[in-house]
Write a protein that holds these residues in place. Structure first.
Motif, PDB file in Angstrom:
ATOM      1  N   TRP A  34     -49.520  45.731  12.086  1.00  9.89           N
ATOM      2  CA  TRP A  34     -48.685  44.938  12.995  1.00  9.89           C
ATOM      3  C   TRP A  34     -47.326  44.675  12.370  1.00  9.89           C
ATOM      4  O   TRP A  34     -46.686  43.662  12.601  1.00  9.89           O
ATOM      5  N   ARG A  35     -46.870  45.618  11.578  1.00  9.49           N
ATOM      6  CA  ARG A  35     -45.617  45.522  10.819  1.00  9.49           C
ATOM      7  C   ARG A  35     -44.430  45.085  11.669  1.00  9.49           C
ATOM      8  O   ARG A  35     -43.698  44.174  11.299  1.00  9.49           O
ATOM      9  N   ASP A  36     -44.224  45.717  12.818  1.00 15.17           N
ATOM     10  CA  ASP A  36     -43.055  45.398  13.649  1.00 15.17           C
ATOM     11  C   ASP A  36     -43.074  43.957  14.121  1.00 15.17           C
ATOM     12  O   ASP A  36     -42.047  43.273  14.111  1.00 15.17           O
ATOM     13  N   PHE A  82     -40.369  37.326  11.066  1.00 13.25           N
ATOM     14  CA  PHE A  82     -39.607  37.004   9.853  1.00 13.25           C
ATOM     15  C   PHE A  82     -38.116  36.921  10.164  1.00 13.25           C
ATOM     16  O   PHE A  82     -37.418  36.037   9.669  1.00 13.25           O
ATOM     17  N   ASP A  83     -37.641  37.818  11.023  1.00 14.59           N
ATOM     18  CA  ASP A  83     -36.215  37.867  11.355  1.00 14.59           C
ATOM     19  C   ASP A  83     -35.821  36.891  12.466  1.00 14.59           C
ATOM     20  O   ASP A  83     -34.649  36.789  12.804  1.00 14.59           O
ATOM     21  N   GLY A  84     -36.809  36.213  13.056  1.00 21.30           N
ATOM     22  CA  GLY A  84     -36.512  35.257  14.116  1.00 21.30           C
ATOM     23  C   GLY A  84     -36.238  35.911  15.463  1.00 21.30           C
ATOM     24  O   GLY A  84     -35.643  35.315  16.342  1.00 21.30           O
ATOM     25  N   VAL A  85     -36.686  37.142  15.622  1.00 19.30           N
ATOM     26  CA  VAL A  85     -36.513  37.866  16.879  1.00 19.30           C
ATOM     27  C   VAL A  85     -37.683  37.515  17.792  1.00 19.30           C
ATOM     28  O   VAL A  85     -38.837  37.603  17.371  1.00 19.30           O
ATOM     29  N   PRO A  86     -37.418  37.125  19.038  1.00 24.77           N
ATOM     30  CA  PRO A  86     -38.527  36.798  19.946  1.00 24.77           C
ATOM     31  C   PRO A  86     -39.412  38.013  20.197  1.00 24.77           C
ATOM     32  O   PRO A  86     -38.928  39.145  20.229  1.00 24.77           O
ATOM     33  N   LEU A  87     -40.691  37.774  20.381  1.00 22.88           N
ATOM     34  CA  LEU A  87     -41.615  38.850  20.705  1.00 22.88           C
ATOM     35  C   LEU A  87     -41.315  39.388  22.086  1.00 22.88           C
ATOM     36  O   LEU A  87     -40.917  38.647  22.983  1.00 22.88           O
ATOM     37  N   ASP A  88     -41.511  40.682  22.267  1.00 19.53           N
ATOM     38  CA  ASP A  88     -41.377  41.283  23.586  1.00 19.53           C
ATOM     39  C   ASP A  88     -42.590  40.868  24.407  1.00 19.53           C
ATOM     40  O   ASP A  88     -43.655  40.646  23.883  1.00 19.53           O
ATOM     41  N   GLY A  89     -42.416  40.829  25.701  1.00 17.07           N
ATOM     42  CA  GLY A  89     -43.567  40.544  26.555  1.00 17.07           C
ATOM     43  C   GLY A  89     -43.180  39.750  27.776  1.00 17.07           C
ATOM     44  O   GLY A  89     -42.320  38.887  27.726  1.00 17.07           O
ATOM     45  N   ALA A  90     -43.823  40.064  28.849  1.00 16.05           N
ATOM     46  CA  ALA A  90     -43.562  39.358  30.098  1.00 16.05           C
ATOM     47  C   ALA A  90     -44.353  38.066  30.116  1.00 16.05           C
ATOM     48  O   ALA A  90     -45.397  37.955  29.499  1.00 16.05           O
ATOM     49  N   LYS A 121     -40.367  33.325   1.315  1.00  9.20           N
ATOM     50  CA  LYS A 121     -40.930  34.552   0.749  1.00  9.20           C
ATOM     51  C   LYS A 121     -40.024  35.734   1.068  1.00  9.20           C
ATOM     52  O   LYS A 121     -39.172  35.674   1.944  1.00  9.20           O
ATOM     53  N   GLU A 122     -40.213  36.819   0.330  1.00 10.30           N
ATOM     54  CA  GLU A 122     -39.392  37.996   0.557  1.00 10.30           C
ATOM     55  C   GLU A 122     -39.804  38.715   1.831  1.00 10.30           C
ATOM     56  O   GLU A 122     -40.912  38.538   2.334  1.00 10.30           O
ATOM     57  N   ARG A 123     -38.908  39.532   2.349  1.00  8.76           N
ATOM     58  CA  ARG A 123     -39.133  40.252   3.600  1.00  8.76           C
ATOM     59  C   ARG A 123     -39.939  41.514   3.322  1.00  8.76           C
ATOM     60  O   ARG A 123     -39.471  42.639   3.476  1.00  8.76           O
ATOM     61  N   ALA A 124     -41.178  41.327   2.917  1.00 12.15           N
ATOM     62  CA  ALA A 124     -42.081  42.437   2.644  1.00 12.15           C
ATOM     63  C   ALA A 124     -43.382  42.161   3.385  1.00 12.15           C
ATOM     64  O   ALA A 124     -44.007  41.128   3.183  1.00 12.15           O
ATOM     65  N   TYR A 171     -47.094  34.559  11.414  1.00  8.69           N
ATOM     66  CA  TYR A 171     -47.170  34.627   9.954  1.00  8.69           C
ATOM     67  C   TYR A 171     -45.863  35.120   9.356  1.00  8.69           C
ATOM     68  O   TYR A 171     -45.446  34.676   8.283  1.00  8.69           O
ATOM     69  N   GLY A 172     -45.194  36.033  10.044  1.00 15.01           N
ATOM     70  CA  GLY A 172     -43.880  36.484   9.579  1.00 15.01           C
ATOM     71  C   GLY A 172     -42.867  35.352   9.600  1.00 15.01           C
ATOM     72  O   GLY A 172     -42.095  35.163   8.653  1.00 15.01           O
ATOM     73  N   ALA A 173     -42.877  34.584  10.687  1.00 10.66           N
ATOM     74  CA  ALA A 173     -41.955  33.446  10.789  1.00 10.66           C
ATOM     75  C   ALA A 173     -42.237  32.419   9.702  1.00 10.66           C
ATOM     76  O   ALA A 173     -41.321  31.863   9.090  1.00 10.66           O
ATOM     77  N   GLN A 174     -43.522  32.169   9.431  1.00  5.12           N
ATOM     78  CA  GLN A 174     -43.885  31.198   8.395  1.00  5.12           C
ATOM     79  C   GLN A 174     -43.476  31.693   7.009  1.00  5.12           C
ATOM     80  O   GLN A 174     -43.033  30.907   6.167  1.00  5.12           O
ATOM     81  N   ALA A 175     -43.593  32.985   6.775  1.00  3.10           N
ATOM     82  CA  ALA A 175     -43.185  33.549   5.481  1.00  3.10           C
ATOM     83  C   ALA A 175     -41.706  33.307   5.237  1.00  3.10           C
ATOM     84  O   ALA A 175     -41.288  32.972   4.130  1.00  3.10           O
ATOM     85  N   ARG A 176     -40.904  33.466   6.289  1.00  2.00           N
ATOM     86  CA  ARG A 176     -39.467  33.206   6.154  1.00  2.00           C
ATOM     87  C   ARG A 176     -39.228  31.734   5.821  1.00  2.00           C
ATOM     88  O   ARG A 176     -38.451  31.404   4.941  1.00  2.00           O
ATOM     89  N   LYS A 177     -39.917  30.845   6.518  1.00  2.00           N
ATOM     90  CA  LYS A 177     -39.760  29.404   6.269  1.00  2.00           C
ATOM     91  C   LYS A 177     -40.181  29.039   4.848  1.00  2.00           C
ATOM     92  O   LYS A 177     -39.611  28.127   4.250  1.00  2.00           O
TER      93      LYS A 177
END
Length: 77
Positions: free
Chosen positions: A37-39, A45-53, A26-29, A17-23
């Motif tokens: 699940w803010r982080d 939104f910032d296009g940073v890959p999720l952490d996880g193995a 929308k503002e970064r809020a 949903y963050g990635a879609q908001a950027r597309k």
């Protein structure tokens, strides 16, 4: 540390949903709904890959050159 499946799913959805908001321009809020699940939302939104193995890695542009055509044709038919 193992992450509960439900929590991992929520983190994934927050990221998407963050990635879609950027597309959508929308503002970064972070919306109130995703506050827990803010982080993850902000990473999306910032296009940073999720952490996880075990995350799938993107297929390279050179995939055809890397794949042995004979191995691909061995489909058993």
């Amino acid at each position: 540390m193992a992450v509960a499946k439900k929590d991992q799913e929520r983190a994934n959805y927050a990221w998407m949903y963050g990635a879609q908001a950027r597309k959508d321009g929308k503002e970064r809020a972070v919306p109130e709904y995703w506050d827990e699940w803010r982080d993850d939302w902000l990473q999306g939104f910032d296009g940073v890959p999720l952490d996880g193995a075990g995350r799938a890695t993107p297929v390279s542009d050179q995939m055809e050159a890397e794949v042995d055509e004979a191995a691909v044709d061995r489909s058993g038919t």
